[in-house]
Design a protein around this motif. Structure first.
Motif, PDB file in Angstrom:
ATOM      1  N   GLY A 251       0.781  -1.232   0.000  1.00 43.39           N
ATOM      2  CA  GLY A 251       0.000   0.000   0.000  1.00 43.39           C
ATOM      3  C   GLY A 251       0.806   1.271   0.000  1.00 43.39           C
ATOM      4  N   ALA A 252       2.095   1.201   0.234  1.00 41.37           N
ATOM      5  CA  ALA A 252       2.939   2.391   0.185  1.00 41.37           C
ATOM      6  C   ALA A 252       3.564   2.504  -1.206  1.00 41.37           C
ATOM      7  N   ASP A 253       3.624   3.714  -1.741  1.00 39.16           N
ATOM      8  CA  ASP A 253       4.209   3.933  -3.062  1.00 39.16           C
ATOM      9  C   ASP A 253       5.725   3.967  -3.024  1.00 39.16           C
ATOM     10  N   VAL A 254       6.295   4.324  -1.894  1.00 35.66           N
ATOM     11  CA  VAL A 254       7.745   4.435  -1.774  1.00 35.66           C
ATOM     12  C   VAL A 254       8.107   4.379  -0.298  1.00 35.66           C
TER      13      VAL A 254
ATOM     14  N   ALA B 145       7.201  12.735  -2.223  1.00 35.34           N
ATOM     15  CA  ALA B 145       5.866  12.535  -2.793  1.00 35.34           C
ATOM     16  C   ALA B 145       5.749  13.215  -4.144  1.00 35.34           C
ATOM     17  N   SER B 146       6.340  14.391  -4.281  1.00 38.02           N
ATOM     18  CA  SER B 146       6.250  15.104  -5.558  1.00 38.02           C
ATOM     19  C   SER B 146       6.957  14.339  -6.668  1.00 38.02           C
ATOM     20  N   LEU B 147       8.071  13.666  -6.353  1.00 35.99           N
ATOM     21  CA  LEU B 147       8.778  12.872  -7.364  1.00 35.99           C
ATOM     22  C   LEU B 147       7.934  11.690  -7.821  1.00 35.99           C
ATOM     23  N   VAL B 148       7.331  11.001  -6.858  1.00 33.38           N
ATOM     24  CA  VAL B 148       6.510   9.834  -7.203  1.00 33.38           C
ATOM     25  C   VAL B 148       5.264  10.269  -7.971  1.00 33.38           C
TER      26      VAL B 148
ATOM     27  N   GLY C 299       1.769  10.275 -12.338  1.00 32.82           N
ATOM     28  CA  GLY C 299       0.656  11.102 -12.774  1.00 32.82           C
ATOM     29  C   GLY C 299      -0.470  11.184 -11.773  1.00 32.82           C
ATOM     30  N   ARG C 300      -0.252  10.667 -10.570  1.00 33.22           N
ATOM     31  CA  ARG C 300      -1.282  10.704  -9.531  1.00 33.22           C
ATOM     32  C   ARG C 300      -1.070  11.882  -8.593  1.00 33.22           C
ATOM     33  N   ASP C 301      -2.163  12.368  -8.031  1.00 34.80           N
ATOM     34  CA  ASP C 301      -2.102  13.512  -7.129  1.00 34.80           C
ATOM     35  C   ASP C 301      -2.059  13.102  -5.662  1.00 34.80           C
ATOM     36  N   ARG C 302      -2.117  11.795  -5.404  1.00 31.20           N
ATOM     37  CA  ARG C 302      -2.049  11.318  -4.021  1.00 31.20           C
ATOM     38  C   ARG C 302      -1.046  10.188  -3.939  1.00 31.20           C
ATOM     39  N   VAL C 303      -0.127  10.283  -2.997  1.00 31.52           N
ATOM     40  CA  VAL C 303       0.983   9.334  -2.849  1.00 31.52           C
ATOM     41  C   VAL C 303       1.107   8.970  -1.374  1.00 31.52           C
ATOM     42  N   VAL C 304       1.452   7.718  -1.095  1.00 33.08           N
ATOM     43  CA  VAL C 304       1.716   7.301   0.285  1.00 33.08           C
ATOM     44  C   VAL C 304       3.215   7.051   0.442  1.00 33.08           C
TER      45      VAL C 304
ATOM     46  N   VAL D 131       0.217  11.901   1.118  1.00 31.19           N
ATOM     47  CA  VAL D 131       0.497  13.261   0.651  1.00 31.19           C
ATOM     48  C   VAL D 131      -0.344  13.518  -0.588  1.00 31.19           C
ATOM     49  N   GLU D 132      -0.918  14.725  -0.693  1.00 32.67           N
ATOM     50  CA  GLU D 132      -1.693  15.064  -1.876  1.00 32.67           C
ATOM     51  C   GLU D 132      -1.278  16.415  -2.432  1.00 32.67           C
TER      52      GLU D 132
END
Length: 291
Positions: free
Chosen positions: A63-66, A89-92, A97-102, A112-113
């Protein structure tokens, strides 16, 4: 040679390396591991690249992007860094192309959004999780009231403490610019009441919605901004009745908007909103630095 980015949030700056699957660093980690000594050497502002924190992006799972691994300039590991969380979060988000990152850290998951502001620079809002207020949570060396710690140095005394994934103590002062921060900061960071040392914040409350903050960061010293420190400052100010649960926190590098949610979804969580920036990119020979 390994690619790196130099990023910052309000001047709180980071060297960022990518060790995710398929990256150059991932392929070379066995030969060139990122040890505490190597991270400290790269963070050195005279002999290395220089930064407030050294960041390594690792694969996210479950569930975590990074996963974001954080090291202070002395090589010690940290559980939280609000400004770096927004940067990573901004790099991921740019990649996906997503506006929400974990973003996952050793202290937990941080959603983070992106908040487009229409002025050419996106803002990023990070959910830094709940403020932890118990003495064991900070942690402290013994049981005391975290709203009033029995410590002081020179002109400051009676801080409040909490954990934002890392330990913070906040002193409230009438005039921030009059403090000898470089003299009192190191002693307070290493006070025996903090078994893991602590980030030391100094706050001048200007209005219930606007406060000034300077932070002596654990392992880094005075920095232009500290995201987790801004969160702790607002939480501790609200606990003392000096502010509401939302305020602008003005740091030497710029402003963050901090909100400590009282009810509804995410009650007790602390939200931090601010910008991110990339200063430059380059390549580094990790083998040139001590292992």
């Amino acid at each position: 040679m390994v690619p790196f980015r130099k990023m910052h949030g309000l001047g709180n700056d980071f060297v960022v390396l990518d060790a995710r699957k398929g990256s150059v660093l991932d392929a070379r980690r066995a030969a060139l591991p990122i040890t505490p000594a190597r991270a400290a050497a790269i963070a050195d502002r005279r002999r290395g690249i220089g930064c407030d924190q050294f960041i390594v992006m690792e694969p996210g799972t479950d569930g975590a992007d990074v996963f974001m691994r954080i090291r202070n300039p002395d090589g010690s590991e940290s559980g939280a860094c609000g400004n770096a969380t927004r940067c990573i979060a901004s790099l991921v988000a740019e990649e996906t192309g997503r506006d929400r990152v974990v973003v996952r850290t050793i202290a937990g998951d941080l959603p983070v959004e992106r908040l487009p502001n229409g002025e050419g620079m996106d803002l990023w809002r990070a959910d830094m999780g709940p403020a932890r207020l118990g003495w064991r949570d900070v942690p402290l060396a013994r049981e005391v009231d975290t709203l009033h710690l029995p410590i002081g140095r020179g002109p400051v005394a009676d801080p409040a403490a909490c954990s934002m994934g890392n330990p913070h103590a906040t002193f409230f002062v009438p005039e921030l610019d009059a403090l000898p921060l470089a003299e009192i900061g190191p002693a307070l960071e290493h006070d025996p009441i903090f078994p893991e040392r602590a980030n030391i914040g100094f706050v001048q409350v200007l209005t219930p919605e606007y406060i000034r903050l300077m932070v002596w960061e654990r392992g880094a010293g005075l920095t232009l901004a500290c995201g987790s420190g801004a969160c702790a400052a607002l939480v501790n100010a609200a606990r003392r009745g000096l502010t509401g649960r939302r305020a602008t926190v003005s740091l030497p590098g710029g402003d963050l908007v901090i909100e400590w949610r009282e009810d509804g979804p995410g009650a007790g969580h602390v939200l931090m909103t601010g910008p991110v920036a990339t200063a430059f990119t380059g390549e580094i020979d990790l083998g040139a630095y001590p292992a």
